[in-house]
Write a protein that holds these residues in place. Sequence first.
Motif, short mmCIF file in Angstrom:
data_model
loop_
_atom_site.label_atom_id
_atom_site.label_comp_id
_atom_site.label_asym_id
_atom_site.label_seq_id
_atom_site.Cartn_x
_atom_site.Cartn_y
_atom_site.Cartn_z
N SER A 137 30.13 0.66 9.22
CA SER A 137 30.45 -0.90 10.05
C SER A 137 29.50 -1.01 10.74
N HIS A 140 26.23 -2.12 9.08
CA HIS A 140 26.32 -3.54 8.67
C HIS A 140 26.10 -4.62 9.96
N GLN A 144 23.28 -7.40 10.53
CA GLN A 144 23.56 -8.83 10.38
C GLN A 144 23.07 -9.38 11.75
#
Length: 474
Positions: A137, A140, A144
């Motif tokens: 997580s 990511h 992002q």
Amino acid sequence: MLSEPEPSDTLTTPTVNMGDQSTDIKPILALKELVASLYREQNKVQNLLSSLGFALRSFNNLNQFLDLTPLMAARVADAEGGALILSKNNGQVALDQLHCQDNQINGELRRQLEAIIRQLNQEPALENKNHRSLLDSLDHKIRQTLGQGTQVYSTPVLVKNSERGRLYVFSRDPDYGWTPTRRKLLQLVADQTAVAIANNELTIELRSKERQDRELEIASEIQNRLLPRQCPKIQGVELAAHCKTANRVGGDYYDFIPCNYDQFKPAREAEMEASAAPWSIVIGDVMGKGVPAGLLMTMTRGMLRAEVLNRHSPAQILRHLNRVMYADLDNSHRFVTLFYSEYDPLTRRLGYSNAAHYPTLWWRAKRGELESLDTEGTLVGLEADSIYDDAQVQLEAGDTLIYYTDGFTDAVNSKGERFDQKNWLSAVKEACQQYTDPEQILEYLFGKVAAFTGLGNDGSDDMTLVVMRVKSEE
């Protein structure tokens, strides 16, 4: 006369056009420059990794090594910056170290990463995630947030096959390429970091064990000092006693307690004459082993010694001891078995009371019989208002008393067989028939159990033995 060679046989020497020479040499120079560049790059990488290895061997503080990790990662991967993010014991992640060549970008990157980590750590479902999914997580969210303008690459930091964090490198160069060589070099830095973390944890564990060992040594020394260093001189009897603990600190207890204040004399005075006053002989066993049992044994000793001086009967002494110790034993979920006796040298009478301990064995020399001395009574610490009974026996010349703990009957050999009560009673009878010296009886019984368990098998419980023999008339 030599004839002129044929045109096909003529050796011709090429001529170099000076105007075209630079064009022909350019590829060679470019190749040399490429080779030199590769050598320089190789030397740079080798020097960096050598420095990292030196730091791993030399730094005693883990944080000193981790300070270098992002810098080394960025340099071996030709990136603008690097970051080390590690997972903590509480399940959260934290930005451990960050490096960037540009200070302005460094500050901006730090704020972005800290915001990502703060948001991730505050997620409600965090406690249900394992380290791997948490770090995925994190990957990511970082990609992002930083957007397409920044290239991000990472590799796991594995400690004992468990992922403990990620090592990142960043680059804003659009032509930056993530080559297999850079990936391997970054992984090598991550592996060195994992080694540093593992070494630090081993060092902490070793220091903790050394501290515990030292504390156990101190506890063992204190306990050994609290047990009688030698048997007292009591008129008309001979004594021998020994306590062998399974661990450095045990829960077995025995004591010889004078029954009045006048008998608490300095050791030199006590050694000069045998006492004709009554003495308490007690043996006990705290359920459990190790330091907790040792602490309760110490507490039992102190409280019992104070209680004996009140000159109550054996049953009253156990009753009072149980009331005083009940709360502490109940809170610790432990109990104490105790056989308490008082011997009067002038009358040769032995009064006793038993708190669920193994009955003391009485060898009646004239009859050649072995009897058990026991009374009704529960464990100390089992009930607040336990009741104990009194009993008395008249000892005669040559009689022997054997006080013992369950370490003897519970001793196990290599086949898993117990020495058990039947074998123990047989061994005690043999010892009393063969020997009159308490020290010889003690050594025989310890040797009998040792022979049963075998070499290298010291048993799993403490073993304590007290032997008292009434001297013969002559």
